[in-house]
Write an enzyme that holds these catalytic residues in place. Sequence first.
Site, PDB file in Angstrom:
ATOM      1  N   LYS A  13       0.837  -1.196   0.000  1.00 53.90           N
ATOM      2  CA  LYS A  13       0.000   0.000   0.000  1.00 53.90           C
ATOM      3  C   LYS A  13       0.877   1.253   0.000  1.00 53.90           C
ATOM      4  CE  LYS A  13      -3.937  -1.828   2.670  1.00 53.90           C
ATOM      5  NZ  LYS A  13      -5.005  -1.721   1.658  1.00 53.90           N
ATOM      6  N   ARG A  59     -10.288 -11.610   1.880  1.00 54.64           N
ATOM      7  CA  ARG A  59     -11.101 -12.705   1.310  1.00 54.64           C
ATOM      8  C   ARG A  59     -10.375 -14.038   1.442  1.00 54.64           C
ATOM      9  NH1 ARG A  59     -11.433  -9.576  -4.284  1.00 54.64           N
ATOM     10  NH2 ARG A  59     -11.213  -7.845  -2.816  1.00 54.64           N
TER      11      ARG A  59
END
Length: 501
Positions: A280, A354
């Site tokens: 990020k 996920r």
Amino acid sequence: MEFSVKSAHPEKQRSACLVIGVFENRRLSNTAERLDSISEGYISSILRKGDLEGKLGQTLLLHNPPNILADRLLLVGCGRERELGDNQYREIIRKLATTLTQTGATDAVCCLTEINIKGRDIHWKVRQAVEVMLDTLYTFEEFKSKKELNRRPLRRILFSVPTRRDLNTGERAIAAGQAIAKGVSLAKNLGNLPPNICTPSYLANEAENLSKKFNSINVAILDEKDIAALKMGALLAVAQGSKNPPRLITLEYQGRKDTQKPVVLVGKGITFDTGGNSLKMPVNMVGMKFDMCGAATVLAVLQAAAELELPINLVGVVSSAENMPGSNATRPEDIITTMSGLTVEILNTDAEGRLVLCDALTYCERFNPDVVIDIATLTNACIAALGKHASGLMSNHNPLANDLLTAGLISGDRCWQLPLWEEYFDVLNSNFADMANVAHPPTDAGAIIAGGFLSRFTKKYHWAHLDVAGSSFRSAGKDRGATGRPVPLLVQYLLDRCQTA
Ligand code: BES
Ligand code: MN
Ligand code: ZN
């Protein structure tokens, strides 16, 4: 804080502060009207001088009101009576909490619970007042070397209710409100902890503390070896870039003697999300200690259920890891095998939520669940779609979705449904594995696609997914911190189930 209820004659109650509502255009509420005549027009004479118009959230503190056994009288503006709904009521209570703590009053009698709110009964008003007050007064100062200490903190609040018949209802409302507020506070505390302290094993330890505190809760902690033995390749893949090993935490709350099928809650517990090798940007990395807010919610809801002795069976599963770009971290294009047997090509290591969830969702099958609800700070796209006010809701079972939407309206902790249509999910096809973890190149509808990824692992039961990326914390500004959501929503859902079961 201590809460209690009382009916009638607030003027005869000795207290440091008596709180009453005034509507816009200086219209007195019923209680204010009565107190005005008892005090021989004291309130109306002051209002006539123009010190309080009654606008929503205005306050006026008066001392030594005549013929009333309270040291202070706090008038709170309630706005237009006809416009007084849930949000206005909560704002009034929030204002009351901040104003009271700034006075020297350590206890108060609150008559705002007698005001009419469209469609809401006394139980709702008392419970909300307890929740909102405790939410407003929450502080987190563990890591401040100088604590801001209030020498005369607010200790006791007495809510006035219309009749004696409401006393019982009021007391139950206080108990529920306190249990929910305690859950919210636990979720905030865990969320606010720094990521160098709140690791997967720290969360496991917190779960163990709950099982020590409540006989009704049993905990099982799986470490890396156990997780490998279960073939949870996705959870292991996320964890392998970090020195802090993963944990799969299961809490079982037995609220019933029978074997009624449980509600299973699954929480995303990424204790820090750097993005891994798909790193990020620095500005986006701040806030990623909150990536375990789903996990915190699960622990908090179990605590609240145990506290309220809810007559249901409930299982909490927390899938916890740290997403770091260590030398052993997964790369984009790695292929892993999930517990379900499905293979996944990892095209973006930042779509790790996920991955830790899909193995937990497969693991859930063993509990023979009635419903499974996962809670996850899953996508930026959900924030783009819904902002901070609503959690994103996706489900493969409409009655479950509707129950959650309703619970959101009652609790004030709302969610909003997004579709799970198959046509969105073609983008998850992979040339090399059964599926990819993200669309490549990136596409729109990221919250739905993430939901779609999860839906491939939830075919065997009724399931709902709550994307709480926007609702569970604030990442910047003076209120940067965890919000404790969606604890109120889920406790409400459980309470509603107990009503109908
Ligand atoms: N934890 C983040 C999602 C997130 C971002 C939550 C900001 C709260 C605030 C999640 O693991 C993530 O990085 N998601 C990616 C997915 C993308 C790579 C498909 C995202 O949303 O950008
Ligand atoms: Mn991520
Ligand atoms: Zn994440």
